[in-house]
Design an enzyme around this catalytic site. Structure first.
Site, PDB file in Angstrom:
ATOM      1  CB  THR A   1      -0.914  -0.010   1.251  1.00 42.90           C
ATOM      2  OG1 THR A   1      -1.626  -1.243   1.258  1.00 42.90           O
ATOM      3  CG2 THR A   1      -1.886   1.147   1.251  1.00 42.90           C
TER       4      THR A   1
ATOM      5  CB  VAL B   1       3.342   8.899  14.660  1.00 47.65           C
ATOM      6  CG1 VAL B   1       2.202   9.400  15.544  1.00 47.65           C
ATOM      7  CG2 VAL B   1       4.239   7.959  15.451  1.00 47.65           C
TER       8      VAL B   1
ATOM      9  CD  GLU C   1      -5.292  -3.941   8.611  1.00 44.27           C
ATOM     10  OE1 GLU C   1      -4.935  -5.118   8.643  1.00 44.27           O
ATOM     11  OE2 GLU C   1      -4.516  -2.976   8.590  1.00 44.27           O
TER      12      GLU C   1
ATOM     13  CE  LYS D   1      -0.379   4.918  14.169  1.00 44.01           C
ATOM     14  NZ  LYS D   1      -1.752   4.874  13.625  1.00 44.01           N
TER      15      LYS D   1
END
Ligand code: NAP
Length: 438
Positions: A17, A137, A195, A210
């Site tokens: 991606t 992040v 997902e 993050k």
């Protein structure tokens, strides 16, 4: 006239991606990038798992694909390694090899940085190489560079963020439609925001990684994912969302990293991820759909807000390209960017020590003395009450209590005590509350 220097040669690890968008941007913007850097960027190899896979009209020579990522990283003709594969191993081995060999690294791998960023930073220091990770992040949002460069003259006191688009989409949808968690998750999955296995998002693992990266940069301290208190948002109900609305609040999955004195007066930090009610007037309350936003507070700078797309191929590739231009410029000029700053080495507090506020809903018997007994349960743990509201009568009576700030351990012990009281039929909702500037 500007003379163009020899090409900066790239090894791209991963072409999914994000990686495929990196390839596209490198191709489409080649001329501008060359002008901005003072040298062209040239991909010399692309490591993938399945080199024979159809990759549409990707503007790249198929002969560049290889499955041997480590061999590619070790090549003498590689200057910069871009890692967009993900996961802990073998990515860590590749990146340590690259950095120790003096090759600059750009990575979007938040999981690795949060689990073992120290190994990467040490390798970068050993090899005198750049390690940049803006894409790890909040996707496209320029956030890490401001923390690690622009705000380095200031003292950051607090970072509060919505750093996971999937959960923000789900919670925004629950807020807008009154849907429950499962229904909103189903919608997010259908629309491609969640997902097939949403665990990392809805259980807060992604946000916790993050949070560790943000806290490390904001407070000059090595913070790992294991230091972050994490509570997912699967238990947030339509009732919680309705309760929040009645209080003029909305519920967000927040990452909160704060610095301040602990009970002994020593400077320390707390880093946590959990759902929280925030007032609708809070700058993060209006961040809807799958957007991300991070609110940074600095002693001199005051309040800063960063907002934008936190994921997706092209937005994430934009952040990768920004880093690429920076490290390529450093190579062309023979310098190096800012390295790790972890000198403060502050203690990370446990959640129990961290001051928070709770919103608690109780099903109680509606008879004299109940309110006094409930208030006493709070007092027993040194927790003071900010507001109390009673709704309904008789067997349907509900008490909604919002506390002042207290150590989370005291609040949690209060809730345990309430659950044991005979006149409390059920504790129907417990949610932390965050207000601006707390
Ligand atoms: N997607 C986002 O919106 C986003 C946002 C921020 C950060 N990130 C981070 O960016 C990284 C990549 O994410 P992504 O969404 O682009 O993942 P992805 O679509 O699953 O792509 C992963 C790529 O890595 C390759 N790969 C997997 N295992 C490999 C191995 N052992 N050796 C060599 N290549 C291997 C795959 O090869 P094949 O193509 O042959 O399968 C694929 O090209 C992750 O660290 C992720 O956390 C992603």
């Amino acid at each position: 006239m500007n003379s163009v220097k020899p090409a900066v040669r790239l090894a791209l690890l991963g072409c999914g991606t994000v990686g495929s968008e990196v390839v596209r941007l490198l191709h489409d913007q080649a001329e501008d990038l060359t002008a901005r850097i003072g040298a062209p960027l040239e991909i010399v190899g692309i490591a993938v798992r399945r080199p024979g896979r159809q990759r549409g009209d990707l503007p790249v020579d198929p002969g560049l694909f290889t499955t041997d990522a480590l061999g590619l990283v070790k090549r003498d003709d590689v200057d910069v390694v871009v890692e967009v594969v993900g996961g802990i191993e073998p990515a860590r081995t590749w990146l340590v090899e690259a950095l120790r060999g003096g090759k600059s690294v750009i990575t979007a791998n938040k999981a690795l940085l949060a689990e073992d960023g120290a190994t990467l930073h040490d390798a970068a220091s050993d090899g005198g190489a750049d390690l940049y990770y803006e894409a790890a992040v909040a996707g496209a949002i320029p956030l890490l560079r401001p923390l690690r460069e622009s705000l380095h003259g200031d003292n950051v006191t607090r970072v509060t963020g919505i750093v996971n688009g999937t959960t923000n989409f789900i919670l925004s949808s629950m807020d807008a439609t009154g849907a429950g968690f499962s229904e909103a998750l189903e919608e997010a999955t259908e629309l491609g925001y969640a997902e097939a296995d949403p665990t990392a998002d809805v259980e807060g693992f992604d946000a916790a990684a993050k949070a560790a990266i943000l806290a490390s940069l904001a407070f000059h301290t090595r913070v790992t994912a294991a230091d972050v208190f994490r509570e997912g948002m699967t238990a947030v109900t339509a009732g919680d969302v309705a309760s929040a609305k009645e209080m003029g609040c909305t519920i967000k999955l927040l990452c909160i990293a704060a610095r301040g004195p602990d009970a002994d007066g020593n400077e320390s930090i707390s880093v946590r991820v959990h759902p929280a009610m925030i007032p609708r007037s809070h700058p993060l309350a209006s961040v809807g759909e799958a957007f991300n936003a991070v609110f940074v507070e600095g002693e001199a700078a005051g309040q800063l807000m960063f907002y934008g797309q936190g994921a997706g191929g092209a937005p994430t590739a934009s952040a990768v390209l920004g880093d690429l231009v920076a490290v390529a410029r450093n190579r062309v000029s023979g310098g190096r960017g800012a390295g790790e700053s972890a000198y403060a080495d502050l203690r990370v507090r446990s959640i129990g020590e961290t001051p928070t506020r709770y919103h608690i809903s109780l099903d109680v018997a509606d008879r004299p003395g109940v309110l006094a007994a409930v208030a006493q349960a709070f007092a027993d743990h040194g927790v003071s009450i900010s507001t109390v509201r009673q709704e309904g009568r008789g067997d349907d009576a509900e008490l909604v209590i919002v506390t002042h700030r207290a150590a989370d351990a005291a609040l949690s012990a209060t809730v345990s005590g309430l659950r044991k009281m005979p006149m409390v039929h059920a504790v129907t909702s417990v949610m932390r509350v965050e207000a601006e500037g707390e």
